[in-house]
Design a protein around this motif. Structure first.
Motif, PDB file in Angstrom:
ATOM      1  N   LEU A   1      15.933 -12.214 -34.656  1.00 59.64           N
ATOM      2  CA  LEU A   1      15.504 -11.772 -36.001  1.00 59.64           C
ATOM      3  C   LEU A   1      16.471 -12.427 -37.142  1.00 59.64           C
ATOM      4  O   LEU A   1      15.958 -12.320 -38.326  1.00 59.64           O
ATOM      5  CB  LEU A   1      15.155 -10.288 -36.036  1.00 59.64           C
ATOM      6  N   VAL A   2      17.584 -12.671 -36.812  1.00 63.95           N
ATOM      7  CA  VAL A   2      18.713 -13.084 -37.679  1.00 63.95           C
ATOM      8  C   VAL A   2      18.157 -14.668 -37.960  1.00 63.95           C
ATOM      9  O   VAL A   2      17.908 -14.770 -39.009  1.00 63.95           O
ATOM     10  CB  VAL A   2      19.943 -13.032 -37.025  1.00 63.95           C
ATOM     11  N   ALA A   3      17.927 -15.568 -37.080  1.00 64.05           N
ATOM     12  CA  ALA A   3      17.669 -16.840 -37.310  1.00 64.05           C
ATOM     13  C   ALA A   3      16.255 -17.143 -37.598  1.00 64.05           C
ATOM     14  O   ALA A   3      15.902 -17.881 -38.491  1.00 64.05           O
ATOM     15  CB  ALA A   3      17.797 -17.686 -35.943  1.00 64.05           C
ATOM     16  N   ASP A   4      15.298 -16.243 -37.271  1.00 66.52           N
ATOM     17  CA  ASP A   4      13.880 -16.443 -37.385  1.00 66.52           C
ATOM     18  C   ASP A   4      13.386 -15.625 -38.340  1.00 66.52           C
ATOM     19  O   ASP A   4      12.103 -15.933 -39.097  1.00 66.52           O
ATOM     20  CB  ASP A   4      13.194 -16.105 -36.067  1.00 66.52           C
ATOM     21  N   PHE A   5      14.099 -14.459 -39.119  1.00 66.48           N
ATOM     22  CA  PHE A   5      13.496 -13.656 -40.047  1.00 66.48           C
ATOM     23  C   PHE A   5      14.386 -13.463 -41.031  1.00 66.48           C
ATOM     24  O   PHE A   5      14.286 -13.904 -42.203  1.00 66.48           O
ATOM     25  CB  PHE A   5      12.920 -12.427 -39.270  1.00 66.48           C
ATOM     26  N   CYS A   6      15.593 -12.711 -40.934  1.00 59.22           N
ATOM     27  CA  CYS A   6      16.539 -12.486 -41.885  1.00 59.22           C
ATOM     28  C   CYS A   6      17.038 -13.692 -42.782  1.00 59.22           C
ATOM     29  O   CYS A   6      17.288 -13.608 -43.762  1.00 59.22           O
ATOM     30  CB  CYS A   6      17.758 -11.748 -41.199  1.00 59.22           C
ATOM     31  N   HIS A   7      17.260 -14.957 -41.940  1.00 58.89           N
ATOM     32  CA  HIS A   7      17.718 -16.018 -42.472  1.00 58.89           C
ATOM     33  C   HIS A   7      16.770 -16.383 -43.636  1.00 58.89           C
ATOM     34  O   HIS A   7      17.081 -17.346 -44.653  1.00 58.89           O
ATOM     35  CB  HIS A   7      17.963 -16.935 -41.658  1.00 58.89           C
ATOM     36  N   TRP A   8      15.479 -16.328 -43.375  1.00 58.02           N
ATOM     37  CA  TRP A   8      14.354 -16.999 -44.223  1.00 58.02           C
ATOM     38  C   TRP A   8      13.932 -16.003 -45.209  1.00 58.02           C
ATOM     39  O   TRP A   8      13.462 -16.397 -46.257  1.00 58.02           O
ATOM     40  CB  TRP A   8      13.246 -17.379 -43.439  1.00 58.02           C
ATOM     41  N   LEU A   9      13.831 -14.776 -45.015  1.00 55.40           N
ATOM     42  CA  LEU A   9      13.246 -13.697 -46.155  1.00 55.40           C
ATOM     43  C   LEU A   9      13.923 -13.816 -47.446  1.00 55.40           C
ATOM     44  O   LEU A   9      13.132 -13.911 -48.443  1.00 55.40           O
ATOM     45  CB  LEU A   9      13.058 -12.339 -45.508  1.00 55.40           C
ATOM     46  N   PRO A  10      15.134 -13.592 -47.388  1.00 54.39           N
ATOM     47  CA  PRO A  10      15.587 -13.682 -48.824  1.00 54.39           C
ATOM     48  C   PRO A  10      15.547 -14.882 -49.624  1.00 54.39           C
ATOM     49  O   PRO A  10      15.158 -15.049 -50.789  1.00 54.39           O
ATOM     50  CB  PRO A  10      17.294 -13.278 -48.778  1.00 54.39           C
ATOM     51  N   ALA A  11      15.474 -15.918 -48.877  1.00 57.58           N
ATOM     52  CA  ALA A  11      15.539 -17.407 -49.502  1.00 57.58           C
ATOM     53  C   ALA A  11      13.947 -17.512 -49.956  1.00 57.58           C
ATOM     54  O   ALA A  11      13.561 -17.916 -51.061  1.00 57.58           O
ATOM     55  CB  ALA A  11      15.739 -18.443 -48.765  1.00 57.58           C
ATOM     56  N   GLY A  12      12.900 -17.150 -48.672  1.00 61.69           N
ATOM     57  CA  GLY A  12      11.570 -17.242 -49.129  1.00 61.69           C
ATOM     58  C   GLY A  12      11.019 -16.380 -50.171  1.00 61.69           C
ATOM     59  O   GLY A  12      10.219 -16.660 -50.999  1.00 61.69           O
ATOM     60  N   THR A  13      11.562 -15.282 -50.564  1.00 59.60           N
ATOM     61  CA  THR A  13      10.910 -14.496 -51.658  1.00 59.60           C
ATOM     62  C   THR A  13      11.395 -15.064 -53.060  1.00 59.60           C
ATOM     63  O   THR A  13      10.586 -14.999 -53.681  1.00 59.60           O
ATOM     64  CB  THR A  13      11.951 -12.897 -51.301  1.00 59.60           C
ATOM     65  N   VAL A  14      12.753 -15.534 -52.965  1.00 59.59           N
ATOM     66  CA  VAL A  14      12.871 -15.886 -54.287  1.00 59.59           C
ATOM     67  C   VAL A  14      12.244 -17.519 -54.423  1.00 59.59           C
ATOM     68  O   VAL A  14      11.667 -17.756 -55.488  1.00 59.59           O
ATOM     69  CB  VAL A  14      14.429 -16.582 -54.292  1.00 59.59           C
ATOM     70  N   ALA A  15      11.777 -18.059 -53.305  1.00 61.58           N
ATOM     71  CA  ALA A  15      11.374 -19.391 -53.674  1.00 61.58           C
ATOM     72  C   ALA A  15       9.915 -18.996 -53.940  1.00 61.58           C
ATOM     73  O   ALA A  15       9.271 -19.964 -54.666  1.00 61.58           O
ATOM     74  CB  ALA A  15      11.239 -20.152 -52.118  1.00 61.58           C
ATOM     75  N   ALA A  16       9.132 -18.131 -53.193  1.00 57.71           N
ATOM     76  CA  ALA A  16       7.834 -17.524 -53.680  1.00 57.71           C
ATOM     77  C   ALA A  16       7.737 -17.154 -55.244  1.00 57.71           C
ATOM     78  O   ALA A  16       6.666 -17.584 -55.998  1.00 57.71           O
ATOM     79  CB  ALA A  16       7.101 -16.571 -52.993  1.00 57.71           C
ATOM     80  N   ALA A  17       8.852 -16.598 -55.498  1.00 56.17           N
ATOM     81  CA  ALA A  17       8.864 -15.935 -56.904  1.00 56.17           C
ATOM     82  C   ALA A  17       9.165 -17.012 -57.898  1.00 56.17           C
ATOM     83  O   ALA A  17       8.442 -16.887 -59.118  1.00 56.17           O
ATOM     84  CB  ALA A  17      10.026 -15.064 -57.072  1.00 56.17           C
ATOM     85  N   VAL A  18       9.625 -18.169 -57.614  1.00 55.23           N
ATOM     86  CA  VAL A  18       9.842 -19.389 -58.755  1.00 55.23           C
ATOM     87  C   VAL A  18       8.969 -20.617 -58.439  1.00 55.23           C
ATOM     88  O   VAL A  18       9.085 -21.545 -59.070  1.00 55.23           O
ATOM     89  CB  VAL A  18      11.219 -19.666 -58.840  1.00 55.23           C
ATOM     90  N   GLY A  19       8.081 -20.280 -57.525  1.00 55.63           N
ATOM     91  CA  GLY A  19       7.000 -21.199 -57.407  1.00 55.63           C
ATOM     92  C   GLY A  19       7.420 -22.463 -56.226  1.00 55.63           C
ATOM     93  O   GLY A  19       6.709 -23.720 -56.363  1.00 55.63           O
ATOM     94  N   VAL A  20       8.461 -22.241 -55.412  1.00 55.86           N
ATOM     95  CA  VAL A  20       8.925 -23.339 -54.575  1.00 55.86           C
ATOM     96  C   VAL A  20       8.132 -23.375 -53.256  1.00 55.86           C
ATOM     97  O   VAL A  20       8.184 -22.113 -52.847  1.00 55.86           O
ATOM     98  CB  VAL A  20      10.548 -23.359 -54.190  1.00 55.86           C
ATOM     99  N   PRO A  21       7.638 -24.205 -52.915  1.00 57.27           N
ATOM    100  CA  PRO A  21       6.647 -24.179 -51.586  1.00 57.27           C
ATOM    101  C   PRO A  21       7.537 -23.769 -50.299  1.00 57.27           C
ATOM    102  O   PRO A  21       8.746 -23.971 -50.439  1.00 57.27           O
ATOM    103  CB  PRO A  21       6.231 -25.770 -51.370  1.00 57.27           C
ATOM    104  N   TYR A  22       6.999 -23.011 -49.410  1.00 53.68           N
ATOM    105  CA  TYR A  22       7.629 -22.572 -48.314  1.00 53.68           C
ATOM    106  C   TYR A  22       8.550 -23.458 -47.578  1.00 53.68           C
ATOM    107  O   TYR A  22       9.571 -23.562 -47.289  1.00 53.68           O
ATOM    108  CB  TYR A  22       6.738 -21.760 -47.452  1.00 53.68           C
ATOM    109  N   ARG A  23       7.766 -24.772 -47.640  1.00 52.91           N
ATOM    110  CA  ARG A  23       8.404 -25.921 -46.731  1.00 52.91           C
ATOM    111  C   ARG A  23       9.770 -26.382 -47.235  1.00 52.91           C
ATOM    112  O   ARG A  23      10.641 -26.781 -46.815  1.00 52.91           O
ATOM    113  CB  ARG A  23       7.611 -27.028 -46.583  1.00 52.91           C
TER     114      ARG A  23
END
Length: 383
Positions: free
Chosen positions: A181-203
């Motif tokens: 969960l650290v590598a596959d979830f926790c590492h991505w959720l904080p970055a992914g949330t901010v990315a989605a909020a500012v319109g950056v694609p998931y990739r």
């Protein structure tokens, strides 16, 4: 979120390039003061700590080399030596060191940190909120206040993007026989949330971790992605370590999840040491810190102070003496976002993996000196 990490003192494991939160800022006093022992003579005692105007000084309790009479073996000719939060082994288990500091050395000068050290809850709480302590990055500090000027935070929008990101990530690992969960979830959720909020694609979301787009959401605080990652890892580790706790939080209302989040921040704060400087003399347990002194606040120790919390080592979301020191007072978008991420992380993981549990024989093991969290969370998504 709590404090500006220091430069020049690294954690015991190399972090990703640019990980500013893995370091502590230099704590050299700007000018020589009575708060700093002489560096020319490591065996010399620190300048006395005043216990009050007109009172006899207490000898400084500092880490020093044994005196000549001891022959270098720490015998009767040596001075009393306080443990250091940077001692060998502290990364794996700092709690014994913290306990001794709270009980025997509530105020001590640490040459390794080049700062006075506070470890008791009452003193750390004062330093995080009292205007006589300055320098750092926390809600209410001038740098943080400036960062939040003209930042309009839409809480509903944050919740929506956090929920969507958490479910996308949970679905990616739901069918695996085993996951970290650290590598596959926790590492991505904080970055992914901010990315989605500012319109950056998931990739492209990992470009955001070191990029400037995070500032569009929360000013300077938006870049604290690495700290939110560690806080989330500790939170999930605390929840998943007890099957009864998993059952209690699986469909829990937001208020109970928030209590569990606060309890995790108390027991296992992501930032263990915060740095401040005194703008004036400040009385604390054990004496008075002079003005202009660098002060290291042991947030991890304060959260486990038995004078403040009953059974402080126990994780108990329902405790009747809750509290945590990870964040200072005042509004900060990063603080808000971290709590939202914790809530939707639980909801998404339990919804997509109803039988989620830790892998057989695995127990979360926090590590780190300055920032601290489990480095891995090995789980069985299908039970």
């Amino acid at each position: 979120m709590t404090a500006e990490p220091t430069r020049g003192i690294r954690d015991d494991r190399p972090e990703k390039p640019g990980g500013a939160w893995t370091r502590l800022p230099a704590m050299n006093p700007a000018t020589p003061s009575a708060a700093t022992p002489s560096e020319a003579d490591p065996g010399r005692a620190a300048s006395p700590v005043r216990t009050g105007r007109g009172a006899a000084p207490l000898p400084g309790r500092v880490r020093t080399a044994p005196g000549p009479a001891s022959g270098g073996t720490g015998g009767t000719g040596g001075r009393t030596v306080a443990p250091s939060p940077l001692d060998p082994g502290a990364s794996q288990d700092p709690h014994g060191i913290h306990r001794r500091l709270r009980e025997e050395f509530p105020l001590t000068y640490d040459p390794l940190l080049r700062a006075w050290v506070l470890s008791r809850y009452a003193d750390v709480a004062t330093a995080l909120t009292d205007g006589r302590f300055t320098h750092g990055h926390r809600p209410g500090d001038p740098p943080c206040v400036r960062a939040h000027v003209d930042v309009d935070v839409d809480t509903a929008a944050l919740r929506a993007v956090t929920e969507r990101t958490a479910y996308v990530l949970a679905r990616r690992i739901a069918d695996r026989p085993q996951a970290d969960l650290v590598a596959d979830f926790c590492h991505w959720l904080p970055a992914g949330t901010v990315a989605a909020a500012v319109g950056v694609p998931y990739r492209d979301m990992m470009r955001l971790v070191r990029g400037r787009a995070a500032g569009a959401l929360a000013g300077e605080c938006g870049t604290q992605i690495a700290v939110r990652e560690k806080a989330l890892a500790s939170f999930l580790g605390n929840v998943l370590s007890d099957p009864d706790r998993v059952a209690a939080l699986r469909d829990a209302p937001a208020a109970l999840v928030a209590r569990a989040w606060t309890e995790s921040l108390r027991r296992d704060p992501p930032v263990q040491i915060a740095v401040r400087r005194t703008a004036a003399e400040v009385p604390v347990s054990g004496g008075t810190i002079p003005a202009g002194a660098s002060v290291a606040l042991l947030v991890g120790s304060a959260g486990r102070d038995p004078e403040r919390f009953r059974e402080p080592d126990r994780f108990d979301p329902l405790r009747d003496d809750p509290g945590q020191l990870t964040y200072g007072p005042g509004f900060c978008p990063a603080v808000l976002l971290a709590g939202i991420e914790a809530e939707y992380a639980l909801r998404a993981l339990f919804a997509e993996m109803p039988r989620l549990r830790l892998a057989d024989g695995f127990r979360p093991t926090p590590a780190g000196l300055i920032t601290r969290a489990p480095r891995t969370l090995i789980v069985r998504p299908g039970g």
